[in-house]
Design a protein around this motif. Structure first.
Motif, short mmCIF file in Angstrom:
data_model
loop_
_atom_site.label_atom_id
_atom_site.label_comp_id
_atom_site.label_asym_id
_atom_site.label_seq_id
_atom_site.Cartn_x
_atom_site.Cartn_y
_atom_site.Cartn_z
N TYR A 32 0.84 -1.19 0.00
CA TYR A 32 0.00 0.00 0.00
C TYR A 32 0.88 1.25 0.00
O TYR A 32 1.85 1.32 0.74
CB TYR A 32 -0.90 0.04 1.24
N VAL A 34 0.69 4.64 1.29
CA VAL A 34 -0.13 5.39 2.25
C VAL A 34 0.29 6.86 2.37
O VAL A 34 -0.16 7.56 3.27
CB VAL A 34 -0.10 4.71 3.65
N PHE A 37 -2.47 9.27 2.57
CA PHE A 37 -3.32 9.02 3.73
C PHE A 37 -2.67 9.48 5.04
O PHE A 37 -3.30 9.46 6.10
CB PHE A 37 -3.64 7.52 3.79
N HIS A 41 -4.86 9.62 8.66
CA HIS A 41 -4.84 8.42 9.50
C HIS A 41 -5.29 8.75 10.92
O HIS A 41 -4.71 9.63 11.57
CB HIS A 41 -3.42 7.83 9.52
N LEU A 48 2.13 5.58 10.95
CA LEU A 48 2.49 5.11 9.60
C LEU A 48 3.99 5.28 9.34
O LEU A 48 4.62 4.42 8.73
CB LEU A 48 1.68 5.85 8.54
N MET A 73 -8.83 0.89 2.70
CA MET A 73 -7.46 0.70 2.22
C MET A 73 -7.38 0.35 0.74
O MET A 73 -6.33 0.49 0.13
CB MET A 73 -6.76 -0.41 3.02
N LEU A 76 -5.62 2.55 -1.64
CA LEU A 76 -4.19 2.74 -1.39
C LEU A 76 -3.35 1.56 -1.89
O LEU A 76 -2.13 1.65 -1.95
CB LEU A 76 -3.94 2.93 0.12
#
Length: 122
Positions: A32, A34, A37, A41, A48, A73, A76
């Motif tokens: 992923y 991320v 994101f 989060h 992360l 998710m 992602l």
């Protein structure tokens, strides 16, 4: 991504994406990205960043993410971990030396058993 060919990444490739500006993680052998994101989060971006560039499966499961979180998710997801390139821990095929050592050990056990049985009958 359904119409595109599935992408595969190695652990080495994923490990290069290990900072807030470029953050990839692995969860259950899926990769992923991320990065986008990071600020959304709920656990904060630090959570992360802490697992950036690594297999975060254990951390992800320990937190107990909801089914909704797991569903979010999907956007992602960028590919799968290429497992066949990570079988370094797989034992190599037995070498001739190893086979010879096993045979010698078996012969020693057989000789020892033979000697013990001769002593019993004496």
């Amino acid at each position: 991504m359904a119409s595109e060919a599935k992408m595969y990444y190695t652990l080495e490739e994923v490990s290069k994406h290990d900072r807030a500006q470029d953050c990839w993680i692995i969860i259950s052998n899926k990769v992923y990205d991320v990065t986008s994101f990071m600020y959304k989060h709920p656990g904060g971006r630090g959570a992360l960043i802490y697992v950036a560039g690594t297999d975060a499966t254990e951390s992800f499961e320990q937190v107990g993410h909801s089914e909704d979180a797991k569903g979010e998710m999907s956007h992602l997801y960028i590919g799968d971990l290429h497992l066949h390139l990570h079988l370094d821990h797989k034992p190599p095929p037995p070498s001739a030396t190893a086979n010879n050592n096993i045979q010698q050990e078996e012969e020693q056990v057989a000789d020892s058993n033979s000697a013990m049985s001769q002593q019993v009958y004496m």
